[in-house]
Design an enzyme around this catalytic site. Structure first.
Site, PDB file in Angstrom:
ATOM      1  N   GLY A  46       0.864  -1.166  -0.058  1.00  9.77           N
ATOM      2  CA  GLY A  46      -0.031  -0.084   0.150  1.00  9.77           C
ATOM      3  C   GLY A  46       0.922   1.337   0.112  1.00  9.77           C
ATOM      4  O   GLY A  46       2.105   1.281   0.412  1.00  9.77           O
ATOM      5  N   GLN A  51       3.393  10.005   1.360  1.00 11.67           N
ATOM      6  CA  GLN A  51       4.381   9.334   1.236  1.00 11.67           C
ATOM      7  C   GLN A  51       5.240   9.746  -0.176  1.00 11.67           C
ATOM      8  O   GLN A  51       6.761   9.135   0.259  1.00 11.67           O
ATOM      9  CB  GLN A  51       4.190   7.703   1.247  1.00 11.67           C
ATOM     10  CG  GLN A  51       3.667   7.294   2.776  1.00 11.67           C
ATOM     11  CD  GLN A  51       3.428   5.827   2.796  1.00 11.67           C
ATOM     12  OE1 GLN A  51       2.444   5.192   2.255  1.00 11.67           O
ATOM     13  NE2 GLN A  51       4.436   5.152   2.997  1.00 11.67           N
ATOM     14  N   CYS A  91       6.147   0.213   7.188  1.00  8.95           N
ATOM     15  CA  CYS A  91       5.610   1.236   6.465  1.00  8.95           C
ATOM     16  C   CYS A  91       6.915   1.554   5.672  1.00  8.95           C
ATOM     17  O   CYS A  91       8.111   1.769   6.195  1.00  8.95           O
ATOM     18  CB  CYS A  91       5.264   2.068   7.501  1.00  8.95           C
ATOM     19  SG  CYS A  91       5.039   3.726   6.609  1.00  8.95           S
ATOM     20  N   LEU A  92       6.802   1.862   4.370  1.00 10.76           N
ATOM     21  CA  LEU A  92       7.946   2.185   3.430  1.00 10.76           C
ATOM     22  C   LEU A  92       8.540   3.372   4.007  1.00 10.76           C
ATOM     23  O   LEU A  92       9.770   3.864   3.577  1.00 10.76           O
ATOM     24  CB  LEU A  92       7.335   2.121   2.034  1.00 10.76           C
ATOM     25  CG  LEU A  92       7.004   0.761   1.284  1.00 10.76           C
ATOM     26  CD1 LEU A  92       6.425   1.054   0.024  1.00 10.76           C
ATOM     27  CD2 LEU A  92       7.983  -0.136   1.276  1.00 10.76           C
ATOM     28  N   HIS A 133      -4.267   1.273   7.452  1.00  9.83           N
ATOM     29  CA  HIS A 133      -3.042   2.022   7.544  1.00  9.83           C
ATOM     30  C   HIS A 133      -2.771   3.031   6.840  1.00  9.83           C
ATOM     31  O   HIS A 133      -2.248   4.243   6.853  1.00  9.83           O
ATOM     32  CB  HIS A 133      -1.974   0.861   7.476  1.00  9.83           C
ATOM     33  CG  HIS A 133      -0.627   1.295   6.979  1.00  9.83           C
ATOM     34  ND1 HIS A 133       0.627   0.752   8.084  1.00  9.83           N
ATOM     35  CD2 HIS A 133       0.285   2.060   6.624  1.00  9.83           C
ATOM     36  CE1 HIS A 133       1.751   1.312   7.753  1.00  9.83           C
ATOM     37  NE2 HIS A 133       1.589   1.984   6.888  1.00  9.83           N
ATOM     38  N   GLU A 134      -3.205   2.862   5.096  1.00 10.78           N
ATOM     39  CA  GLU A 134      -2.808   4.170   4.275  1.00 10.78           C
ATOM     40  C   GLU A 134      -3.783   5.156   4.567  1.00 10.78           C
ATOM     41  O   GLU A 134      -3.364   6.283   4.369  1.00 10.78           O
ATOM     42  CB  GLU A 134      -3.209   3.383   2.925  1.00 10.78           C
ATOM     43  CG  GLU A 134      -2.318   2.115   2.392  1.00 10.78           C
ATOM     44  CD  GLU A 134      -0.906   2.333   2.558  1.00 10.78           C
ATOM     45  OE1 GLU A 134      -0.290   3.574   2.720  1.00 10.78           O
ATOM     46  OE2 GLU A 134      -0.169   1.406   3.037  1.00 10.78           O
ATOM     47  N   HIS A 137      -2.514   7.529   6.968  1.00 11.94           N
ATOM     48  CA  HIS A 137      -1.503   8.507   6.379  1.00 11.94           C
ATOM     49  C   HIS A 137      -2.170   9.782   6.023  1.00 11.94           C
ATOM     50  O   HIS A 137      -1.344  10.936   5.729  1.00 11.94           O
ATOM     51  CB  HIS A 137      -0.689   7.857   5.176  1.00 11.94           C
ATOM     52  CG  HIS A 137       0.459   7.046   5.471  1.00 11.94           C
ATOM     53  ND1 HIS A 137       1.499   7.445   6.305  1.00 11.94           N
ATOM     54  CD2 HIS A 137       0.576   5.749   5.217  1.00 11.94           C
ATOM     55  CE1 HIS A 137       2.369   6.410   6.261  1.00 11.94           C
ATOM     56  NE2 HIS A 137       1.779   5.272   5.744  1.00 11.94           N
TER      57      HIS A 137
HETATM   58 NI    NI Z   1       2.565   3.568   5.809  1.00  6.05          NI
END
Ligand code: NI
Length: 165
Positions: A46, A51, A91-92, A133-134, A137
């Site tokens: 995701g 991000q 998380c990236l 989660h996304e 953000h």
């Molecule tokens: Ni994330």
């Protein structure tokens, strides 16, 4: 096609709130395409627009299971189960850090597609977790904000190192 730069923990943009997408044009299509490319490049499931430094309500997800690839523009959770489960998340934008997060097990989401059409979907398990989660953000919330105090304390040094890098 382009691989975008992923913003890392400590970058202010990850803590900002996002604005609604109002224009569904070629530029949005390209951004969504690039977000998928970037997510696959870094083996994520995701990615949210902040991000990659863009403060708009745009999420892409792909759990790699059949029918679990979605673009969610302006998503809104309209229902969530009382039942919660817990799973280790990463998380990236917070590389090398993982932690256990409790979230509702199932959700219903309303959103728009990349062309602006209305979309409603039911999700459970990993897909539901990934979408939540996304969507966090989009409000400047990171998974580490949900961790138990004790777990966050053990990650404090790793987070500090990311933030000053
Ligand atoms: Ni994330």
């Amino acid at each position: 096609m382009a691989i975008l730069t992923i913003r890392i923990y400590g970058d202010e943009v990850l803590r900002k709130k996002t604005k609604y997408v109002k224009t569904f044009d070629k530029k949005l299509e390209k951004l969504v395409h690039d977000m998928f490319e970037t997510m696959y490049e870094y083996h994520g499931i995701g990615l949210a627009a902040p991000q990659v430094g863009i403060l708009r309500k745009i999420v892409v997800v792909d759990t790699l299971e059949p029918d679990e690839k979605y673009v969610l523009i302006n998503p809104k959770i309209v229902w969530q189960s009382e039942e919660r489960d817990v799973l280790k998340e990463g998380c990236l934008s917070i590389p090398g850090v993982e932690g256990e997060v409790f979230r509702p097990e199932s959700i219903r989401v309303k959103a728009q597609t990349v062309t602006g059409e209305e979309l409603e979907l039911a999700a459970s398990g990993l897909l539901a977790r990934c979408i939540q989660h996304e969507m966090d953000h989009l409000n400047g919330i990171l998974f580490i904000d949900h961790l138990r105090e004790s777990e966050r304390a053990t990650l404090a040094r790793a987070l500090q190192e990311l933030a000053v890098a």
